[in-house]
Every structure is written in C-alpha cells, then in structure tokens.
Design an enzyme around this catalytic site. Sequence first.
Site, PDB file in Angstrom:
ATOM      1  N   GLU A  49       0.855  -1.198   0.000  1.00 30.00           N
ATOM      2  CA  GLU A  49       0.000   0.000   0.000  1.00 30.00           C
ATOM      3  C   GLU A  49       0.894   1.252   0.000  1.00 30.00           C
ATOM      4  O   GLU A  49       1.956   1.253   0.628  1.00 30.00           O
ATOM      5  CB  GLU A  49      -0.837  -0.015   1.283  1.00 30.00           C
ATOM      6  CG  GLU A  49      -1.688   1.219   1.529  1.00 30.00           C
ATOM      7  CD  GLU A  49      -2.272   1.259   2.947  1.00 30.00           C
ATOM      8  OE1 GLU A  49      -1.545   0.987   3.926  1.00 30.00           O
ATOM      9  OE2 GLU A  49      -3.464   1.594   3.068  1.00 30.00           O
ATOM     10  N   ASN A 109      -6.917   6.446  -1.590  1.00 31.80           N
ATOM     11  CA  ASN A 109      -5.864   5.467  -1.307  1.00 31.80           C
ATOM     12  C   ASN A 109      -6.151   4.288  -2.243  1.00 31.80           C
ATOM     13  O   ASN A 109      -7.114   3.548  -2.036  1.00 31.80           O
ATOM     14  CB  ASN A 109      -5.922   5.050   0.166  1.00 31.80           C
ATOM     15  CG  ASN A 109      -4.753   4.163   0.563  1.00 31.80           C
ATOM     16  OD1 ASN A 109      -4.095   3.587  -0.286  1.00 31.80           O
ATOM     17  ND2 ASN A 109      -4.526   4.041   1.861  1.00 31.80           N
ATOM     18  N   LYS A 126      -9.566   2.336  -1.629  1.00 33.62           N
ATOM     19  CA  LYS A 126      -9.739   1.781  -0.271  1.00 33.62           C
ATOM     20  C   LYS A 126     -11.069   2.202   0.366  1.00 33.62           C
ATOM     21  O   LYS A 126     -11.411   3.388   0.385  1.00 33.62           O
ATOM     22  CB  LYS A 126      -8.563   2.232   0.590  1.00 33.62           C
ATOM     23  CG  LYS A 126      -8.495   1.594   1.975  1.00 33.62           C
ATOM     24  CD  LYS A 126      -7.170   1.960   2.629  1.00 33.62           C
ATOM     25  CE  LYS A 126      -7.001   1.418   4.018  1.00 33.62           C
ATOM     26  NZ  LYS A 126      -5.671   1.763   4.571  1.00 33.62           N
ATOM     27  N   GLU A 145      -5.604   8.951   7.657  1.00 32.19           N
ATOM     28  CA  GLU A 145      -6.226   8.465   6.417  1.00 32.19           C
ATOM     29  C   GLU A 145      -7.618   9.051   6.232  1.00 32.19           C
ATOM     30  O   GLU A 145      -8.053   9.291   5.105  1.00 32.19           O
ATOM     31  CB  GLU A 145      -6.265   6.939   6.403  1.00 32.19           C
ATOM     32  CG  GLU A 145      -4.899   6.331   6.219  1.00 32.19           C
ATOM     33  CD  GLU A 145      -4.957   4.872   5.847  1.00 32.19           C
ATOM     34  OE1 GLU A 145      -5.568   4.527   4.825  1.00 32.19           O
ATOM     35  OE2 GLU A 145      -4.367   4.062   6.597  1.00 32.19           O
ATOM     36  N   CYS A 171      -4.777  -2.932   3.128  1.00 31.32           N
ATOM     37  CA  CYS A 171      -4.425  -2.819   4.540  1.00 31.32           C
ATOM     38  C   CYS A 171      -5.574  -3.103   5.505  1.00 31.32           C
ATOM     39  O   CYS A 171      -5.965  -4.234   5.701  1.00 31.32           O
ATOM     40  CB  CYS A 171      -3.801  -1.446   4.805  1.00 31.32           C
ATOM     41  SG  CYS A 171      -2.915  -1.427   6.375  1.00 31.32           S
ATOM     42  N   ASN A 196       0.437  -0.921   5.446  1.00 33.54           N
ATOM     43  CA  ASN A 196       1.373  -0.164   6.283  1.00 33.54           C
ATOM     44  C   ASN A 196       0.766  -0.224   7.680  1.00 33.54           C
ATOM     45  O   ASN A 196      -0.206   0.489   7.963  1.00 33.54           O
ATOM     46  CB  ASN A 196       1.444   1.306   5.871  1.00 33.54           C
ATOM     47  CG  ASN A 196       2.197   1.550   4.576  1.00 33.54           C
ATOM     48  OD1 ASN A 196       3.379   1.838   4.577  1.00 33.54           O
ATOM     49  ND2 ASN A 196       1.482   1.455   3.461  1.00 33.54           N
TER      50      ASN A 196
HETATM   51  N1  CDV Z   1      -2.782   1.624   6.661  1.00 34.79           N
HETATM   52  C1  CDV Z   1      -3.708   1.004   7.394  1.00 34.79           C
HETATM   53  O1  CDV Z   1      -4.830   0.813   6.939  1.00 34.79           O
HETATM   54  N2  CDV Z   1      -3.350   0.650   8.624  1.00 34.79           N
HETATM   55  C2  CDV Z   1      -4.311  -0.008   9.481  1.00 34.79           C
HETATM   56  C3  CDV Z   1      -4.341   0.584  10.857  1.00 34.79           C
HETATM   57  C4  CDV Z   1      -5.556   0.075  11.630  1.00 34.79           C
HETATM   58  C5  CDV Z   1      -3.113   0.362  11.641  1.00 34.79           C
HETATM   59  C6  CDV Z   1      -4.071  -1.502   9.528  1.00 34.79           C
HETATM   60  O2  CDV Z   1      -5.063  -2.240   9.507  1.00 34.79           O
HETATM   61  O3  CDV Z   1      -2.952  -1.966   9.588  1.00 34.79           O
END
Ligand code: CDV
Length: 316
Positions: A49, A109, A126, A145, A171, A196
């Site tokens: 991502e 995103n 996303k 975000e 993610c 991430n």
């Molecule tokens: N970039 C993300 O979406 N991070 C999320 C948050 C909750 C840390 C994750 O699910 O890893």
Amino acid sequence: MADKRKMGLAVAQMGPVHLADTRAMVVRRLRDMLAEAHGRGARMVVFPELALTTFFPRYWMEDSEAQARFFEATMPNADVQPLFDDARRLGVGFYLGYAELTPRGVPYNTAILVDETGKIVGKYRKIHLPGHDDHKPDAPFQHLEKKFFTVGDEPFGVWDTMGARIGMALCNDRRWPETWRMMSLQSAEIVVLGYNTPSVNIHWPEPVHLRMHHHLITLQASAYQNCVWAAAAAKCGSEDGFHMIGGSVIVAPTGEIAAQAVTEDDEVLVVNADLGLGDTFRKNVFDFARHRRPEHYSLITERVGPGAALPRNPIE
Ligand code: CDV
C-alpha cells in the site's frame, strides 16, 4: 481431485521509504524485486500500500501540501513508467498501491492491477479508511487516512487476468470479514493486498505483539473461510523512526502460511500457487450455494454497528 492450475505468485515486501527518498529511488527498488520475482518463476507480484512514498498519513499537514508531495495525478507517470516497461518486457504483472488524485481532484488510497502486457486492468479505492481526521498533538504520530483520503467509490471487485480471478483490498480492509466475502461471492481465487501497519497503536495501549498476531489470524482465517489464496505485502521497518510491522505472507486456501517474510527489508516471496486448491473447499465445507443462509444475514447490510437484539418467536 481438484485440477492443478499453477501460478507463480510473488509478494515484494518493502523496507522503509524515508521522507527524503525520491520516487525514482523507490521505483528502482520495485524494479529490482520485479526482476527477482520473474527469475524465480513469478507471473504476478504484489507490492505494498502507498508503495511510492513514506507512510505520510503519520504527519499533520494541510491537504494541499499532502497532495502536492505524496499523490500521483497520473498513472503511470514518468517516475513509474520503467516499472510498467519491465512488466511488459518480462511478462510479469503486478499490484501496486499509491495515493491517487483524480482529474476532478478527489484523493483516494488506491491500488491498481497491471497485467503482463503492462496494461492497467483493474483499480480499487480503499473502503475501510482507518484513523482520524483531526490533529492529535499529544500522540506520538498521526494516522490521518480519514483526513487525506475519500472512501472508495466502488464495491470490492474481482478481475479475470493473468490466468486467475483476482480481488484487491488495502491494509485495514483485511481485518473486515465483509471484504473477503464480497470477493469470494464473486468467485475470487486470489486476494491481493498491501499494508502499512504501525507497530504502535495511537488509539489505545495495544501490546505490540498483537499487531502481528491480528495480521496473521485475519489473513489465515479469511483465506480459509473464503477459499482463496491471500498475498499480502508490507511496507515495514523504521521509516524516519516510525516502526511498522513486516510479516508479509502468502496464505493458501487451507489457511496455512505458504511463505512468510523473515526480514523488515525489501524481500521477495514466491509460491507456485495451485489455484485449484480453493475449489476443494468451495465444493465441500464452503459450498456456498448449499450452505449459506443469506435470509438470516440481513443485519450485516442493514446495520453499521451494534444495536438492539432481533425479536424472537416465543419458545415452543
Ligand atoms: N494503513 C492502514 O490501513 N493501517 C491499518 C491501521 C488500523 C493500523 C491496519 O489495519 O494496519
């Protein structure tokens, strides 16, 4: 006996991308990993991502500054074109996450699916945006975000490409059962995603080990319950002092981990995935047509959060 349709499936985990790193430096790393994956028999590579920049939602700034520094107004663009050229030359497709600014100025995103001819064949924006949109000056870092991105404008989809039916997520989506079931109901064979995941949770004092635990159990349970291969690519390690988990994996429809990263750096995983394996489960324990009871699941789409209990018939 399920048919054996093999696909070389690769995950290209990335170590840190620092604020000072240029797009050209990042794309050089992606190209090296694409070439390695090709040499090891991959037909498609999953990158993380927001792969082209540092994980910028950790920094408070105006939207206009974020968009000028970290978003892509076109894809491919001059910086990323060499990766597309390599894909065509080597005959290897890829999934890539990046911050997208549309021609109308809407920030998403986003992840794209590029086939082995170097053509963009799919785009996903996303849906489950985590974090907050306000400034939290007392937090060790931000997770903005909800400030920098708009919620995706289309539901989870699948694409027939590179000899497989492939679904995309990003993610935080991986933590939500609805993500996987949406794609499984469209007969996905592979779900690809980048992430991430900061090691520290700024919202509550979560024990650090739970970050990896929850990452792995969601991928393993979701792959099994939805009869898909899952390929998940981290951007990880310490980006300018802010640590994110690694643990990139390829999970089989059995729920077993077929390959897992052992570093927090650039690292390529390759699995010769048998796409017929999901059918074994789809024809048996998860034969949806025989066993699912959607008439009893209506709350899932009617309600967002917990509410009153459903009325019950008197016990006979
Ligand atoms: N970039 C993300 O979406 N991070 C999320 C948050 C909750 C840390 C994750 O699910 O890893």
